[in-house]
Scaffold this motif. Structure first.
Motif, PDB file in Angstrom:
ATOM      1  N   ARG A 409       0.828  -1.203   0.000  1.00 48.58           N
ATOM      2  CA  ARG A 409       0.000   0.000   0.000  1.00 48.58           C
ATOM      3  C   ARG A 409       0.869   1.263   0.000  1.00 48.58           C
ATOM      4  NH1 ARG A 409      -5.169   0.154   1.637  1.00 48.58           N
ATOM      5  NH2 ARG A 409      -5.155  -1.747   0.369  1.00 48.58           N
ATOM      6  N   LYS A 410       1.901   1.249   0.820  1.00 43.11           N
ATOM      7  CA  LYS A 410       2.794   2.403   0.900  1.00 43.11           C
ATOM      8  C   LYS A 410       3.499   2.649  -0.432  1.00 43.11           C
ATOM      9  CE  LYS A 410       6.731   4.210   3.529  1.00 43.11           C
ATOM     10  NZ  LYS A 410       7.729   3.919   4.624  1.00 43.11           N
ATOM     11  N   HIS A 411       3.968   1.564  -1.054  1.00 37.02           N
ATOM     12  CA  HIS A 411       4.677   1.682  -2.336  1.00 37.02           C
ATOM     13  C   HIS A 411       3.732   2.190  -3.427  1.00 37.02           C
ATOM     14  CE1 HIS A 411       7.701   0.636  -5.380  1.00 37.02           C
ATOM     15  NE2 HIS A 411       6.695   0.155  -6.115  1.00 37.02           N
ATOM     16  N   ALA A 412       2.514   1.645  -3.482  1.00 33.33           N
ATOM     17  CA  ALA A 412       1.546   2.067  -4.495  1.00 33.33           C
ATOM     18  C   ALA A 412       1.180   3.537  -4.312  1.00 33.33           C
ATOM     19  CB  ALA A 412       0.299   1.192  -4.423  1.00 33.33           C
ATOM     20  N   ASN A 413       0.959   3.962  -3.087  1.00 34.84           N
ATOM     21  CA  ASN A 413       0.621   5.369  -2.839  1.00 34.84           C
ATOM     22  C   ASN A 413       1.764   6.300  -3.253  1.00 34.84           C
ATOM     23  OD1 ASN A 413      -2.042   5.265  -1.860  1.00 34.84           O
ATOM     24  ND2 ASN A 413      -1.333   4.611   0.175  1.00 34.84           N
ATOM     25  N   LYS A 414       2.983   5.819  -3.067  1.00 33.35           N
ATOM     26  CA  LYS A 414       4.155   6.608  -3.475  1.00 33.35           C
ATOM     27  C   LYS A 414       4.122   6.880  -4.975  1.00 33.35           C
ATOM     28  CE  LYS A 414       9.212   5.995  -3.883  1.00 33.35           C
ATOM     29  NZ  LYS A 414       9.326   5.418  -5.231  1.00 33.35           N
ATOM     30  N   LYS A 417       1.265   9.141  -6.248  1.00 26.78           N
ATOM     31  CA  LYS A 417       1.577  10.545  -6.034  1.00 26.78           C
ATOM     32  C   LYS A 417       2.644  11.029  -7.018  1.00 26.78           C
ATOM     33  CE  LYS A 417       3.164  13.817  -2.506  1.00 26.78           C
ATOM     34  NZ  LYS A 417       3.615  13.978  -1.077  1.00 26.78           N
ATOM     35  N   GLU A 418       3.738  10.268  -7.150  1.00 24.24           N
ATOM     36  CA  GLU A 418       4.856  10.704  -7.994  1.00 24.24           C
ATOM     37  C   GLU A 418       4.468  10.789  -9.464  1.00 24.24           C
ATOM     38  OE1 GLU A 418       8.354   8.411  -7.465  1.00 24.24           O
ATOM     39  OE2 GLU A 418       8.668   9.030  -5.371  1.00 24.24           O
ATOM     40  N   LEU A 419       3.657   9.828  -9.948  1.00 23.62           N
ATOM     41  CA  LEU A 419       3.279   9.790 -11.362  1.00 23.62           C
ATOM     42  C   LEU A 419       1.935  10.470 -11.619  1.00 23.62           C
ATOM     43  CD1 LEU A 419       4.343   6.143 -12.351  1.00 23.62           C
ATOM     44  CD2 LEU A 419       5.711   8.221 -12.256  1.00 23.62           C
ATOM     45  N   ASP A 420       1.334  10.972 -10.556  1.00 27.20           N
ATOM     46  CA  ASP A 420       0.037  11.648 -10.661  1.00 27.20           C
ATOM     47  C   ASP A 420      -0.992  10.740 -11.356  1.00 27.20           C
ATOM     48  OD1 ASP A 420      -1.866  13.625 -10.385  1.00 27.20           O
ATOM     49  OD2 ASP A 420      -1.307  14.656 -12.239  1.00 27.20           O
ATOM     50  N   ILE A 421      -1.131   9.523 -10.815  1.00 32.79           N
ATOM     51  CA  ILE A 421      -2.133   8.584 -11.338  1.00 32.79           C
ATOM     52  C   ILE A 421      -3.499   8.986 -10.794  1.00 32.79           C
ATOM     53  CG2 ILE A 421      -2.868   6.169 -11.434  1.00 32.79           C
ATOM     54  CD1 ILE A 421       0.087   5.385 -10.994  1.00 32.79           C
ATOM     55  N   ARG A 422      -4.387   9.425 -11.673  1.00 29.70           N
ATOM     56  CA  ARG A 422      -5.702   9.902 -11.259  1.00 29.70           C
ATOM     57  C   ARG A 422      -6.620   8.711 -10.998  1.00 29.70           C
ATOM     58  NH1 ARG A 422      -5.891  15.393 -12.825  1.00 29.70           N
ATOM     59  NH2 ARG A 422      -3.700  16.076 -12.707  1.00 29.70           N
ATOM     60  N   CYS A 423      -6.925   8.485  -9.720  1.00 31.66           N
ATOM     61  CA  CYS A 423      -7.712   7.315  -9.344  1.00 31.66           C
ATOM     62  C   CYS A 423      -8.425   7.580  -8.026  1.00 31.66           C
ATOM     63  CB  CYS A 423      -6.811   6.087  -9.222  1.00 31.66           C
ATOM     64  SG  CYS A 423      -5.510   6.274  -7.971  1.00 31.66           S
ATOM     65  N   THR A 424      -9.289   6.660  -7.625  1.00 33.53           N
ATOM     66  CA  THR A 424      -9.969   6.791  -6.330  1.00 33.53           C
ATOM     67  C   THR A 424      -9.112   6.257  -5.196  1.00 33.53           C
ATOM     68  OG1 THR A 424     -11.058   4.640  -6.627  1.00 33.53           O
ATOM     69  CG2 THR A 424     -12.231   6.598  -7.422  1.00 33.53           C
ATOM     70  N   GLY A 425      -8.061   5.535  -5.538  1.00 29.79           N
ATOM     71  CA  GLY A 425      -7.175   4.969  -4.526  1.00 29.79           C
ATOM     72  C   GLY A 425      -6.470   3.740  -5.049  1.00 29.79           C
ATOM     73  N   PRO A 426      -5.527   3.181  -4.279  1.00 29.28           N
ATOM     74  CA  PRO A 426      -4.716   2.052  -4.758  1.00 29.28           C
ATOM     75  C   PRO A 426      -5.496   0.769  -4.988  1.00 29.28           C
ATOM     76  CG  PRO A 426      -4.270   2.502  -2.434  1.00 29.28           C
ATOM     77  CD  PRO A 426      -5.110   3.631  -2.936  1.00 29.28           C
ATOM     78  N   THR A 427      -6.706   0.676  -4.427  1.00 32.91           N
ATOM     79  CA  THR A 427      -7.478  -0.557  -4.607  1.00 32.91           C
ATOM     80  C   THR A 427      -8.389  -0.515  -5.834  1.00 32.91           C
ATOM     81  OG1 THR A 427      -9.232   0.268  -3.156  1.00 32.91           O
ATOM     82  CG2 THR A 427      -7.462  -1.018  -2.130  1.00 32.91           C
ATOM     83  N   GLN A 428      -8.422   0.603  -6.536  1.00 31.41           N
ATOM     84  CA  GLN A 428      -9.281   0.708  -7.725  1.00 31.41           C
ATOM     85  C   GLN A 428      -8.781  -0.230  -8.821  1.00 31.41           C
ATOM     86  OE1 GLN A 428      -9.624   4.650  -9.380  1.00 31.41           O
ATOM     87  NE2 GLN A 428     -11.096   4.048 -10.936  1.00 31.41           N
ATOM     88  N   TYR A 429      -9.721  -0.887  -9.531  1.00 33.07           N
ATOM     89  CA  TYR A 429      -9.350  -1.768 -10.646  1.00 33.07           C
ATOM     90  C   TYR A 429      -8.803  -0.912 -11.799  1.00 33.07           C
ATOM     91  CZ  TYR A 429     -11.622  -5.932  -8.637  1.00 33.07           C
ATOM     92  OH  TYR A 429     -11.957  -7.004  -7.847  1.00 33.07           O
ATOM     93  N   VAL A 441       0.338   3.306 -14.715  1.00 33.83           N
ATOM     94  CA  VAL A 441       0.429   2.106 -13.873  1.00 33.83           C
ATOM     95  C   VAL A 441       1.451   1.138 -14.465  1.00 33.83           C
ATOM     96  CG1 VAL A 441      -0.822   0.084 -13.005  1.00 33.83           C
ATOM     97  CG2 VAL A 441      -1.924   2.329 -12.967  1.00 33.83           C
ATOM     98  N   CYS A 442       1.443   0.981 -15.797  1.00 31.72           N
ATOM     99  CA  CYS A 442       2.437   0.115 -16.460  1.00 31.72           C
ATOM    100  C   CYS A 442       3.856   0.608 -16.173  1.00 31.72           C
ATOM    101  CB  CYS A 442       2.191   0.090 -17.965  1.00 31.72           C
ATOM    102  SG  CYS A 442       0.699  -0.764 -18.477  1.00 31.72           S
ATOM    103  N   ILE A 443       4.042   1.911 -16.255  1.00 27.92           N
ATOM    104  CA  ILE A 443       5.368   2.481 -15.998  1.00 27.92           C
ATOM    105  C   ILE A 443       5.754   2.284 -14.531  1.00 27.92           C
ATOM    106  CG2 ILE A 443       6.688   4.635 -15.942  1.00 27.92           C
ATOM    107  CD1 ILE A 443       5.042   5.543 -18.390  1.00 27.92           C
ATOM    108  N   ALA A 444       4.782   2.466 -13.627  1.00 28.85           N
ATOM    109  CA  ALA A 444       5.060   2.268 -12.194  1.00 28.85           C
ATOM    110  C   ALA A 444       5.511   0.837 -11.920  1.00 28.85           C
ATOM    111  CB  ALA A 444       3.818   2.602 -11.379  1.00 28.85           C
ATOM    112  N   ARG A 445       4.877  -0.134 -12.573  1.00 27.45           N
ATOM    113  CA  ARG A 445       5.283  -1.527 -12.374  1.00 27.45           C
ATOM    114  C   ARG A 445       6.710  -1.746 -12.877  1.00 27.45           C
ATOM    115  NH1 ARG A 445       1.603  -6.282 -14.606  1.00 27.45           N
ATOM    116  NH2 ARG A 445       2.071  -5.299 -16.588  1.00 27.45           N
TER     117      ARG A 445
END
Length: 540
Positions: A409-414, A417-429, A441-445
């Motif tokens: 969760r901590k890593h995903a939130n990081k 924020k850094e990539l400005d992924i517009r979402c409702t949160g880390p658990t969103q599909y 998300v692909c780049i984050a992975r």
């Protein structure tokens, strides 16, 4: 007098406009084709060529996406082509780049498919005309006639399965010219799969068909073929018709410049690591072959400099996509790839990742993402599988591991924020994200793998202009702030020229040469069409 003027053209397109979901892909196209004329249409990937042909042939994708604006005239009369059947009845034929043949049928059966010749027999005369049988001899006679017009001597009763690719292409054409009312033939990249000798035969066949009064629209990226057979040449660029001219009024160099010419908006680089022309190679590719259907690579040798952004460009189907897919082990490859002087095992994705390579696929929805899985799991999944990342001992026993949900969760939130992924949160599909945010998300992975070399393939495909700028800025940031070497494959030549230090151009699976982003449009156009320009850098 106006009617007489109209009737000299077998086809007229007037102010054709087309949008896909708010994105304008054709912007006021005006085009005329005379009976017996070969009219070539050239342009980069995404220029609008295929969309224009889909309109002419009534392909369902046009109607299903809101139709088009403008008028289509055949022999001076406005027509409304709603389906391929309408086009065929009006005398329009199309030879597709992808074969539309029945492998289990014979050549004759493919040529006469849906236009079979029937003959009466005693049973049909007594009971019903519906019991007529095939007039095989009449069908074979027609098939032989069509093949002869193309200069083919192949046995018309051979099955399609097992025929050489060149023969299949000629069967496609024979099927079209066998139609009695044919007025206009559309050739969509007909020589793309042919050997040089076969391509020459096909061009000669096109000339013979034009001499019979058939109008021909010829889509190709091979500029030497355009010069060899065309009477008129139209150039499309970014959905606009930038020129239409007689062959006698142009040259291959002029066509190349018009095809790719545009203002290049270079994104400012604060720390251009490759500006010194450093020869320090972080990766050396030696005689690489990649067996990726439709994007095969044939003996590419290339050095990638440490800390650069290297662009890989070229037209569709020429092999640029295959390069990264082969190095990352997604398609069978042969040859040698060295990183920092050490040989990397090919055909093994795990080994590629262990060697600090990461890949953002061109097919983010089919390959790059688990669409019905959360953002956070998409980001960490590969690291968990390959590097045992984001796992912790189960009940303190190191041999058994479980997901470290807090760390995930901590890593995903990081990265959100850094990539400005517009979402409702880390658990969103991820399925529910926009295209640009899915790409992030692909780049984050990929970044989670902490790579030294990042391969990104078509990073801005299918996303809006604003999101494209954010993705390109992100790649520059990774390169400048983290020193990451980036290899970017793209069909958007303008994007490559805006951020890359060098651009390698692939044609027919081979490296044509390497250009600087500031090199001339002529050099880029010629090299993309398989004709190396004067200023190509030495291939290293």
């Amino acid at each position: 007098m106006e009617d007489t003027n109209k009737s000299q053209y077998v086809l007229e397109l007037r102010n054709i406009e087309k949008e896909y979901f708010g994105n304008s892909v054709l912007k006021g196209i005006n085009l005329k084709v005379k009976a017996g004329e070969i009219h070539a249409i050239v342009g980069e990937n995404g220029a609008g060529k295929s969309t224009l042909m889909n309109i002419i042939f009534g392909m369902p994708v046009i109607k299903n996406t809101g139709g088009y604006k403008g008028k289509v005239l055949l022999d001076g009369k406005e027509i409304d082509i709603k389906s391929p059947n309408d086009a065929i009845e009006l005398g329009i034929g199309m030879v597709h780049q992808e074969f539309m043949l029945m492998p289990g049928f014979t050549i004759t059966e493919n040529i006469k498919l849906n236009r079979e010749i029937l003959k009466a027999n005693p049973v049909s005369k007594l009971i019903s005309p519906m019991l007529k049988t095939l007039d095989v001899e009449a069908m074979r006679k027609d098939a032989r006639k069509a093949l002869k017009e193309l200069g083919m001597t192949v046995d018309d009763w051979l099955p399609i399965a097992g025929l050489p690719v060149g023969y299949m292409q000629f069967v496609e054409i024979a099927r079209e010219i066998d139609k009695e009312n044919i007025k206009l033939l559309v050739f969509d990249e007909p020589t793309a799969v042919l050997a040089e000798s076969e391509a020459e035969k096909l061009l000669e066949a096109m000339k013979r068909l034009a001499a019979k009064g058939i109008g021909i629209l010829f889509i190709t990226h091979r500029l030497d073929e355009v010069i060899a057979v065309s009477d008129t040449i139209s150039i499309l660029r970014d959905g606009e018709q930038v020129a239409s001219m007689a062959k006698k009024d142009t040259t291959m160099e002029k066509i190349a410049q018009l095809m790719v010419g545009r203002k290049i908006e270079r994104i400012e680089r604060t720390n251009n690591r490759a500006s010194s022309d450093s020869e320090d190679a972080i990766m050396s590719i030696k005689d690489l072959y990649v067996y990726m259907p439709g994007e095969s690579v044939r003996g590419v040798s290339l050095d990638i400099r440490r800390g650069e952004i290297l662009g890989i460009g070229g037209l569709a189907g020429q092999g640029k996509i295959g390069l990264a897919n082969g190095i990352m082990g997604l398609y069978r490859s042969t040859g040698e790839v060295y990183k920092n002087g050490q040989l990397i095992e090919l055909n093994n994705p795990r080994k590629s990742i262990e060697n600090k390579l990461a890949f953002v696929s061109e097919d983010r929805r089919g390959v790059g993402l688990l669409l019905d899985t959360s953002i956070e799991m998409n980001i960490v999944m590969t690291s968990m599988q390959i590097k045992d990342g984001f796992l912790k001992p189960l009940l303190g026993i190191k041999a058994f591991k479980m997901m470290d949900e807090k760390k995930i969760r901590k890593h995903a939130n990081k990265y959100i924020k850094e990539l400005d992924i517009r979402c409702t949160g880390p658990t969103q599909y991820t399925r529910r994200l926009s295209g640009g945010n899915q790409q992030k998300v692909c780049i984050a992975r990929a970044l989670t793998l902490e790579p030294e070399i990042l391969f990104v393939s078509e990073p801005t495909r299918g996303i809006d202009i604003g999101a494209k700028k954010l993705v390109l800025d992100l790649l520059i940031k990774l390169n400048e702030e983290q020193g990451m070497t980036i290899v970017m494959t793209s069909s958007e030549l303008g994007e490559l020229r805006s951020i890359c230090d060098r651009i390698a151009l692939i044609y027919d699976g081979k490296l044509q040469g390497i250009l600087d982003p500031q090199d001339s449009d002529v050099d880029f156009g010629l090299m993309m069409a398989g004709k190396p320009g004067a200023h190509a850098k030495e291939v290293i």
